[in-house]
Design a protein around this motif. Structure first.
Motif, short mmCIF file in Angstrom:
data_model
loop_
_atom_site.label_atom_id
_atom_site.label_comp_id
_atom_site.label_asym_id
_atom_site.label_seq_id
_atom_site.Cartn_x
_atom_site.Cartn_y
_atom_site.Cartn_z
N GLU A 136 -19.44 57.30 -97.83
CA GLU A 136 -19.72 55.80 -97.61
C GLU A 136 -18.60 54.88 -98.05
OE1 GLU A 136 -23.12 54.95 -99.94
OE2 GLU A 136 -24.41 56.64 -99.21
N SER A 161 -33.75 51.83 -89.57
CA SER A 161 -33.84 51.50 -90.90
C SER A 161 -32.17 51.68 -91.26
CB SER A 161 -34.44 52.46 -91.81
OG SER A 161 -34.24 52.46 -93.23
N TRP A 162 -31.42 52.53 -90.58
CA TRP A 162 -30.06 52.34 -91.02
C TRP A 162 -29.35 51.33 -90.51
CZ3 TRP A 162 -27.69 54.43 -94.59
CH2 TRP A 162 -27.94 55.70 -95.17
N SER A 164 -30.55 48.33 -90.26
CA SER A 164 -30.59 47.12 -91.06
C SER A 164 -29.81 47.25 -92.12
CB SER A 164 -32.29 47.27 -91.23
OG SER A 164 -32.51 46.02 -92.32
N THR A 165 -29.85 48.51 -92.79
CA THR A 165 -29.20 48.60 -93.92
C THR A 165 -27.43 48.30 -93.77
OG1 THR A 165 -30.67 50.21 -94.95
CG2 THR A 165 -28.42 50.38 -95.90
N GLY A 168 -26.98 44.69 -93.31
CA GLY A 168 -26.86 43.92 -94.46
C GLY A 168 -25.61 44.22 -95.34
N GLN A 169 -25.11 45.28 -95.39
CA GLN A 169 -24.02 45.58 -96.21
C GLN A 169 -22.54 45.05 -95.49
OE1 GLN A 169 -23.42 49.87 -95.87
NE2 GLN A 169 -25.32 50.27 -97.66
#
Length: 269
Positions: A136, A161-162, A164-165, A168-169
């Motif tokens: 990561e 989902s990923w 969106s995640t 956001g990061q």
């Protein structure tokens, strides 16, 4: 010079094939880092057909950790790909080794970002997201994070989902454009516009669906006729051009913003 990190949300959309294909069609020196935590190097078993054994790997870098960083250790561990401008840092041989790399990712990310001083770009194969030992910190340090996905409903459901995640990061660090969607086989069955609508993010670039040409990178198959002018290779070249241009624009914007902020501070003083 920049750091490009490739990853996927699920399945096998072709992250390793895309990473090697981009590296092999890159116009300037590039370091390819195999950071997929699943182990069992897909490059060594696939493209090199098990006939190449590197003298060092990411595990050796982990053993070389030093307060001064990994700047000198990375070139020593990298393996040059004959007849190309590509050098490769091989990954782990077994998934259990990924745990030994946990402390490596942060200093490695720092050193990879400093490689621009050497005139070298970096492409990282980070594999599937969410696995134990996932790198990561490399994603967080990327100038461009490439989410590789196929264009069917299963792939889009996994990526939603990923996407969106990750978005956001990168937005949180003020670099929303760092996330790029790369569609493998656009139109099988969904178009870039349809994908963008589902994932609420534009598709940066697409790769042509060409199993024979892709097998040259993924399984070391002999090059078919007109390989260099095949739709797949041309799409890799276009993808590379688009990604480099996107990162260059983002860096120019950041430089301009920093200069403006500096000028404003001086005027107030």
């Amino acid at each position: 010079m920049s750091v490009f990190v490739l990853c996927s949300a699920a399945g096998s959309p072709g992250v390793t094939t895309t990473a090697l294909g981009l590296a092999m069609t890159w116009p300037r020196p590039v370091l390819l880092v195999e950071a997929d935590p699943t182990g069992g190097s897909a490059l060594l078993a696939g493209h090199f057909r098990g006939q190449v054994q590197p003298t060092a790997s990411l595990v050796d870098l982990a053993l070389e950790l030093h307060p001064s960083g990994l700047d000198d250790a990375i070139p020593a561990v990298a393996m040059n790909l004959p007849g190309s401008k590509v050098s490769i840092v091989a990954g782990t041989r077994a998934h259990g080794q990924a745990r030994a790399l946990t402390s490596l990712w942060e200093p490695l990310a720092t050193s990879l970002r400093r490689m621009d001083a050497l005139g070298q770009d970096v492409i990282v194969d980070a594999g599937r997201l969410g696995l134990a030992g996932s790198p990561e910190p490399l994603l967080a340090a990327a100038d461009a994070c490439l989410l590789i996905l196929r264009t069917d409903l299963v792939a889009l459901a996994a990526a939603r989902s990923w996407c969106s995640t990750l978005a956001g990061q990168f937005e949180a660090r003020g670099d929303a454009r760092a996330l790029s969607l790369v569609a493998v086989g656009e139109g099988r069955p969904y178009s870039a516009r349809e994908i963008a609508k589902v994932l609420e993010r534009p598709v940066t670039t697409s790769l042509a669906w060409d199993e024979k040409a892709a097998a040259v990178f993924s399984r070391g198959e002999p090059r078919p006729r007109r390989f260099e002018t095949s739709g797949f290779v041309r799409s890799l070249q276009r993808a590379g051009e688009s990604l480099r241009a996107s990162v260059a624009r983002a860096k120019d914007d950041l430089t301009g913003q920093a200069a403006s902020a500096g000028a404003l501070t001086r005027s107030r003083a």
